[in-house]
Motif scaffolding. Structure first.
Motif, PDB file in Angstrom:
ATOM      1  N   ALA A  59     -12.742  -9.582  35.312  1.00 21.53           N
ATOM      2  CA  ALA A  59     -12.233  -9.519  33.972  1.00 21.53           C
ATOM      3  C   ALA A  59     -12.759  -8.181  33.374  1.00 21.53           C
ATOM      4  N   GLU A  61     -14.162  -5.818  29.912  1.00 22.85           N
ATOM      5  CA  GLU A  61     -14.496  -6.070  28.726  1.00 22.85           C
ATOM      6  C   GLU A  61     -14.611  -4.413  28.020  1.00 22.85           C
ATOM      7  N   PRO A  67     -14.278 -10.240  27.298  1.00 21.03           N
ATOM      8  CA  PRO A  67     -13.503 -10.115  28.692  1.00 21.03           C
ATOM      9  C   PRO A  67     -12.386 -10.566  28.702  1.00 21.03           C
ATOM     10  N   ARG A  68     -11.301  -9.816  29.460  1.00 20.32           N
ATOM     11  CA  ARG A  68      -9.737 -10.294  29.498  1.00 20.32           C
ATOM     12  C   ARG A  68      -9.585  -9.870  30.869  1.00 20.32           C
ATOM     13  N   SER A  69      -8.745 -10.797  31.496  1.00 22.78           N
ATOM     14  CA  SER A  69      -8.013 -10.798  33.068  1.00 22.78           C
ATOM     15  C   SER A  69      -7.039  -9.565  32.785  1.00 22.78           C
TER      16      SER A  69
END
Length: 153
Positions: A59, A61, A67-69
């Motif tokens: 993930a 950030e 945090p993102r996929s």
């Protein structure tokens, strides 16, 4: 050449959630002096001490957001990652990493180009796997870093 400086040397950390170590993180920079729109960021080839951690275990950030996929980031077409901004790559790895020195093999995959390339449409539909060299923009080689993970106090 800048790919030698993509990971901050003191940026390797274990991540703890609810008292358990759930993975580790790396503080990273962008290889292209222009930065990129976040939707072009395709993830990383990350191998630590011979263990590869695929993009679906990562993930990212950046820009003060959680945090993102990379599947989610693919839709961030108006959000920019500026060259001088540091991002954090979070890697799901139950138990994390042991304290001490680790050999980290690393390659950034950013689908940025200076104009239309024949691969552009295909890569938007099916991004290349990081580590293959395809879509590596300004960081075409897998670089090995030797990073120390400090013992928790």
């Amino acid at each position: 050449m800048f790919e030698n400086f993509l990971i901050r040397p003191d940026g390797l950390r274990n991540e703890t959630r609810d008292g358990k170590i759930v993975g580790f993180s790396l503080a990273v920079r962008h290889a292209n002096y222009r930065g990129c729109f976040l939707s072009l960021h395709n993830g990383y080839f990350i191998e630590v001490d011979g263990v590869e951690y695929p993009v679906d275990a990562q993930a990212f950030e950046i820009n003060g957001k959680p945090p993102r996929s990379f599947d989610t980031i693919r839709g961030a077409v108006y959000e920019h990652w500026h060259y001088d901004d540091e991002g954090i790559v979070h890697v799901a790895a139950p138990g994390g990493l042991a304290p001490g020195e680790h050999a980290v093999r690393f390659q950034q995959s950013v689908l940025a180009a200076y104009g239309y390339l024949p691969t552009d449409e295909a890569w938007v539909k099916q991004p290349p796997k990081p580590g293959t060299g395809a879509g590596s923009d300004k960081a075409p080689q897998i670089i090995t870093y030797h990073l120390n993970l400090a013992a928790e106090a």
